[in-house]
Design a protein around this motif. Structure first.
Motif, mmCIF file in Angstrom:
data_model
loop_
_atom_site.group_PDB
_atom_site.id
_atom_site.type_symbol
_atom_site.label_atom_id
_atom_site.label_comp_id
_atom_site.label_asym_id
_atom_site.label_seq_id
_atom_site.Cartn_x
_atom_site.Cartn_y
_atom_site.Cartn_z
ATOM 1 N N SER A 230 0.835 -1.197 0.000
ATOM 2 C CA SER A 230 0.000 0.000 0.000
ATOM 3 C C SER A 230 0.873 1.252 0.000
ATOM 4 C CB SER A 230 -0.917 0.011 1.225
ATOM 5 O OG SER A 230 -0.162 0.145 2.417
ATOM 6 N N LEU A 231 0.359 2.324 -0.590
ATOM 7 C CA LEU A 231 1.151 3.540 -0.722
ATOM 8 C C LEU A 231 1.546 4.156 0.627
ATOM 9 C CD1 LEU A 231 -0.470 5.334 -3.793
ATOM 10 C CD2 LEU A 231 1.641 4.008 -3.681
ATOM 11 N N PRO A 232 0.670 4.173 1.661
ATOM 12 C CA PRO A 232 1.119 4.720 2.952
ATOM 13 C C PRO A 232 2.310 3.955 3.529
ATOM 14 C CG PRO A 232 -1.276 4.603 2.893
ATOM 15 C CD PRO A 232 -0.790 3.883 1.673
ATOM 16 N N ILE A 233 2.288 2.624 3.417
ATOM 17 C CA ILE A 233 3.423 1.838 3.924
ATOM 18 C C ILE A 233 4.660 2.101 3.071
ATOM 19 C CG2 ILE A 233 4.309 -0.497 4.252
ATOM 20 C CD1 ILE A 233 1.493 -1.385 4.970
ATOM 21 N N ALA A 234 4.487 2.148 1.753
ATOM 22 C CA ALA A 234 5.617 2.423 0.867
ATOM 23 C C ALA A 234 6.218 3.794 1.166
ATOM 24 C CB ALA A 234 5.172 2.345 -0.588
ATOM 25 N N LEU A 235 5.358 4.778 1.431
ATOM 26 C CA LEU A 235 5.840 6.116 1.767
ATOM 27 C C LEU A 235 6.629 6.105 3.072
ATOM 28 C CD1 LEU A 235 5.796 9.195 1.175
ATOM 29 C CD2 LEU A 235 3.703 9.317 2.544
ATOM 30 N N THR A 236 6.119 5.383 4.069
ATOM 31 C CA THR A 236 6.809 5.304 5.365
ATOM 32 C C THR A 236 8.181 4.666 5.219
ATOM 33 O OG1 THR A 236 4.676 5.117 6.510
ATOM 34 C CG2 THR A 236 6.651 4.460 7.731
ATOM 35 N N VAL A 237 8.235 3.555 4.465
ATOM 36 C CA VAL A 237 9.519 2.861 4.260
ATOM 37 C C VAL A 237 10.498 3.764 3.518
ATOM 38 C CG1 VAL A 237 10.634 0.924 3.105
ATOM 39 C CG2 VAL A 237 8.469 0.570 4.308
ATOM 40 N N ALA A 238 10.018 4.435 2.463
ATOM 41 C CA ALA A 238 10.896 5.317 1.694
ATOM 42 C C ALA A 238 11.418 6.466 2.546
ATOM 43 C CB ALA A 238 10.139 5.857 0.477
ATOM 44 N N ALA A 239 10.554 7.037 3.392
ATOM 45 C CA ALA A 239 10.978 8.144 4.252
ATOM 46 C C ALA A 239 12.028 7.685 5.262
ATOM 47 C CB ALA A 239 9.770 8.735 4.975
ATOM 48 N N ILE A 240 11.820 6.505 5.842
ATOM 49 C CA ILE A 240 12.800 5.970 6.806
ATOM 50 C C ILE A 240 14.140 5.730 6.111
ATOM 51 C CG2 ILE A 240 13.368 3.982 8.243
ATOM 52 C CD1 ILE A 240 10.367 3.762 8.886
ATOM 53 N N CYS A 241 14.081 5.169 4.901
ATOM 54 C CA CYS A 241 15.321 4.906 4.150
ATOM 55 C C CYS A 241 16.035 6.209 3.800
ATOM 56 C CB CYS A 241 15.008 4.127 2.883
ATOM 57 S SG CYS A 241 14.521 2.410 3.152
ATOM 58 N N ALA A 242 15.264 7.234 3.434
ATOM 59 C CA ALA A 242 15.875 8.518 3.090
ATOM 60 C C ALA A 242 16.549 9.150 4.303
ATOM 61 C CB ALA A 242 14.818 9.463 2.521
ATOM 62 N N VAL A 243 15.881 9.098 5.450
ATOM 63 C CA VAL A 243 16.489 9.626 6.681
ATOM 64 C C VAL A 243 17.745 8.828 7.034
ATOM 65 C CG1 VAL A 243 16.153 9.938 9.165
ATOM 66 C CG2 VAL A 243 14.315 10.538 7.572
ATOM 67 N N GLY A 244 17.668 7.514 6.864
ATOM 68 C CA GLY A 244 18.843 6.683 7.117
ATOM 69 C C GLY A 244 20.000 7.053 6.206
ATOM 70 N N GLY A 245 19.693 7.385 4.938
ATOM 71 C CA GLY A 245 20.736 7.800 4.020
ATOM 72 C C GLY A 245 21.411 9.085 4.449
ATOM 73 N N VAL A 246 20.624 10.030 4.940
ATOM 74 C CA VAL A 246 21.190 11.294 5.413
ATOM 75 C C VAL A 246 22.125 11.048 6.590
ATOM 76 C CG1 VAL A 246 20.663 13.514 6.499
ATOM 77 C CG2 VAL A 246 19.258 12.686 4.603
ATOM 78 N N PHE A 247 21.688 10.251 7.556
ATOM 79 C CA PHE A 247 22.536 9.976 8.723
ATOM 80 C C PHE A 247 23.788 9.193 8.332
ATOM 81 C CE2 PHE A 247 18.684 10.935 11.243
ATOM 82 C CZ PHE A 247 19.252 11.770 12.186
ATOM 83 N N ALA A 248 23.655 8.286 7.363
ATOM 84 C CA ALA A 248 24.822 7.515 6.917
ATOM 85 C C ALA A 248 25.855 8.432 6.265
ATOM 86 C CB ALA A 248 24.377 6.429 5.935
ATOM 87 N N ILE A 249 25.401 9.350 5.438
ATOM 88 C CA ILE A 249 26.326 10.287 4.799
ATOM 89 C C ILE A 249 26.939 11.229 5.831
ATOM 90 C CG2 ILE A 249 26.397 12.290 3.252
ATOM 91 C CD1 ILE A 249 24.558 10.770 1.377
ATOM 92 N N ASP A 250 26.131 11.676 6.778
ATOM 93 C CA ASP A 250 26.645 12.550 7.829
ATOM 94 C C ASP A 250 27.730 11.847 8.641
ATOM 95 O OD1 ASP A 250 26.014 15.139 9.589
ATOM 96 O OD2 ASP A 250 26.256 13.441 10.952
ATOM 97 N N ALA A 251 27.487 10.578 8.990
ATOM 98 C CA ALA A 251 28.453 9.841 9.801
ATOM 99 C C ALA A 251 29.724 9.510 9.023
ATOM 100 C CB ALA A 251 27.813 8.556 10.324
ATOM 101 N N THR B 59 7.610 11.210 -5.046
ATOM 102 C CA THR B 59 6.772 10.567 -6.062
ATOM 103 C C THR B 59 5.601 9.823 -5.422
ATOM 104 O OG1 THR B 59 8.630 10.323 -7.598
ATOM 105 C CG2 THR B 59 6.749 8.867 -7.929
ATOM 106 N N ILE B 60 5.897 9.047 -4.376
ATOM 107 C CA ILE B 60 4.815 8.313 -3.701
ATOM 108 C C ILE B 60 3.857 9.284 -3.023
ATOM 109 C CG2 ILE B 60 4.275 6.621 -1.903
ATOM 110 C CD1 ILE B 60 6.973 5.324 -2.448
ATOM 111 N N GLY B 61 4.408 10.329 -2.385
ATOM 112 C CA GLY B 61 3.556 11.335 -1.751
ATOM 113 C C GLY B 61 2.677 12.050 -2.760
ATOM 114 N N GLY B 62 3.229 12.378 -3.929
ATOM 115 C CA GLY B 62 2.441 13.016 -4.975
ATOM 116 C C GLY B 62 1.344 12.106 -5.488
ATOM 117 N N THR B 63 1.654 10.817 -5.633
ATOM 118 C CA THR B 63 0.648 9.847 -6.078
ATOM 119 C C THR B 63 -0.486 9.734 -5.069
ATOM 120 O OG1 THR B 63 2.374 8.594 -7.238
ATOM 121 C CG2 THR B 63 0.295 7.457 -6.814
ATOM 122 N N MET B 64 -0.140 9.698 -3.781
ATOM 123 C CA MET B 64 -1.167 9.635 -2.735
ATOM 124 C C MET B 64 -2.035 10.889 -2.738
ATOM 125 S SD MET B 64 0.976 7.968 0.449
ATOM 126 C CE MET B 64 -0.405 8.238 1.568
#
Length: 530
Positions: free
Chosen positions: A244-265, A431-436
């Motif tokens: 479902s799009l809400p779950i996909a959006l949540t997963v994508a947002a968590i992954c994006a935040v994780g990417g920011v912290f990984a690059i910062d570290a 993209t997922i947020g826009g689709t929702m």
């Protein structure tokens, strides 16, 4: 415009001619000419296949998966044990030509979705490689000894002007081809243009343009690149797998935040802050481009009160006006804005864009259904301002990112590659947020007959999307960008950029890490559905 002429004269002096020719070929001919033409052709192909707006958005996200692995593609191709970096680069370019030729040799109606996606993936592998290569090469030139602040601004601006110049040519050719010929001819001509890029790269490339990527790619950088690549694949496929799009959006947002912290570290706080800035902006810039395309181009049988733009106006005239205005905008920047702090430039462009979008809102309320000339004027206002302000922001932001790479040759490619991959991951959120958002308001046109009702609430979607983008951009700029000017000297720029880890005279940061350990980015993808 005298400032633009002076800038171009400055650019030609002192920089290696072969490197400048490659920048023109990649940033101009490939990303300006071929990309613009290709993206418009793909949009019309999807219309011929009757794909709905939400389907287009998901398909566009899938076909840009290589951008999430751009650094892996670039570093891997540059480090193959039995193949030179030049040979691997040429093989990637050849794959693009083959993909274009395959689309040109098959009747449009006979191309399956799977074949189409495979061809686009080959093409986007080339785009991903070229994005890292061209941005890293430009950053290396900016960081050469003896290149002062004015010349950095001049070279960066000239590169973006080359992109806009070829945009004009690409849109002109695309509009005429889509109007006079079928899609197969467009793909065939694009194959020829891609071959020209390949030849320019072959004749001007030398091994000194790319550093030893095995040394640049430390284990920690490799782990971050793998994470971003895998996360991009997973998040892009979730909607296709029935999540479902809400779950996909949540997963994508968590992954994006994780990417920011990984690059910062891994790469340091300055890069982490810029990464967070780009990700916040992209996540909140909800992608509804496919719906805009159908709103503009649906025929009267599908959308009675629509603008009914033909390919020549939609592809060529709109793009020509916007890109011609880019020349005016960059001239304005050099004349009056280049001494401004970056934050002030960004605030100005955000405000102008948001004001133009509000002025264009009556278009989506269908107030001009009987005034087609007036409607087209508002369309041009909406589209032109976004193109102009994006280019005005790109120049100072690129110089800002490049400044952080100046202490270690080769870091440019890692920085631009990983920041671009992280930004792509956040674009999945958009993209997922826009689709929702489109689904929430019942907006999902496909070009079918009598779908006027699909556009009834588009103005609400546009208002929410534009407001979110404006607020997120202002907040991100306020808290995540430093107070710096594009023409500042490198020594001056490190103070505002390295607030959390200032350099001491012995070359160590206050955290005890060496300067080479403290910092190690690209920010823009042209979505197929946008």
């Amino acid at each position: 415009m005298g400032g633009v002429v002076t800038m171009l004269q400055q650019t030609a002096k002192g920089f290696p001619p072969d490197a400048l020719r490659i920048l023109v070929a990649v940033k101009g001919l490939q990303f300006g000419f071929v990309d613009q033409w290709f993206n418009k052709t793909v949009q019309y192909w999807m219309t011929d296949r009757g794909l709905a707006a939400t389907q287009r958005q998901i398909l566009g996200q899938i076909t840009t998966i290589p951008f999430g692995s751009r650094y892996l593609i670039f570093a891997g191709a540059s480090s193959l044990p039995l193949v030179s970096s030049k040979s691997s680069m040429l093989l990637i370019k050849v794959a693009t030509v083959v993909a274009m030729a395959a689309l040109a040799s098959t009747p449009t109606a006979s191309i399956s979705i799977a074949t189409f996606v495979m061809c686009i993936l080959l093409y986007d592998m080339d785009r991903a490689y070229s994005a890292v290569f061209s941005s890293g090469l430009l950053s290396l030139l900016l960081n050469d000894d003896g290149v002062d602040g004015d010349r950095r601004v001049a070279l960066t601006s000239a590169t973006f002007l080359a992109n806009s110049t070829f945009n004009v040519l690409g849109l002109l050719c695309a509009g005429l081809a889509l109007w006079l010929m079928d899609l197969r001819v467009s793909f065939a001509l694009l194959a020829i243009a891609s071959m020209v890029v390949l030849l320019v790269m072959r004749n001007n490339y030398n091994k000194d343009m790319i550093p030893d990527m095995e040394k640049v790619t430390t284990p920690s950088i490799l782990m971050v690149a793998l994470y971003l690549g895998c996360a991009s694949v997973v998040t892009a496929l979730l909607p296709i797998l029935g999540v479902s799009l809400p779950i996909a959006l949540t997963v994508a947002a968590i992954c994006a935040v994780g990417g920011v912290f990984a690059i910062d570290a891994t790469l340091g706080r300055p890069i982490g802050m810029l990464c967070a800035f780009g990700c916040v902006k992209q996540s909140m810039s909800l992608n509804i481009g496919s719906t805009n395309f159908l709103f503009f181009t649906d025929p009267p049988s599908s959308f009675r009160d629509g603008p009914h733009l033909d390919p020549v106006f939609y592809v060529t005239f709109m793009g020509l006006l916007a890109n011609v205005c880019v020349f005016i905008g960059i001239g304005f920047y050099h004349q009056w804005l280049k001494d401004w702090h970056i934050k002030r430039v960004f605030y100005l462009t955000y405000t102008l864009t948001f004001f133009a979008q509000l002025c264009a809102l009556p278009l989506y309320l269908l107030w001009f259904r009987d005034e087609q000339v007036l409607a087209r004027c508002f369309i041009l206002l909406d589209e032109a301002f976004e193109v102009i302000t994006n280019n005005l922001n790109d120049v100072p932001f690129f110089i800002l990112v490049s400044a952080i790479c100046s202490s270690d040759r080769g870091r440019d490619f890692a920085v631009f590659g990983l920041l671009g991959a992280a930004t792509h991951l956040s674009m999945t959120v958009g993209t997922i947020g826009g689709t929702m958002l489109l689904q929430k308001f019942g907006v999902d046109p496909s070009g079918a007959q009598h779908e006027d009702h699909e556009f009834d609430n588009l103005w609400k979607v546009k208002l929410i999307r534009n407001s979110l983008t404006f607020v997120a951009s202002v907040v991100a700029t306020t808290f995540l960008l430093p107070e710096a000017k594009p023409e500042d000297e490198r020594e001056q720029e490190y103070d505002p950029l390295m607030v959390d880890s200032p350099r001491s005279e012995d070359g160590l940061s206050h955290s005890g890490k060496s300067v080479d350990d403290v910092g190690m980015e690209e920010s823009r993808i042209v979505m197929l559905g946008a």
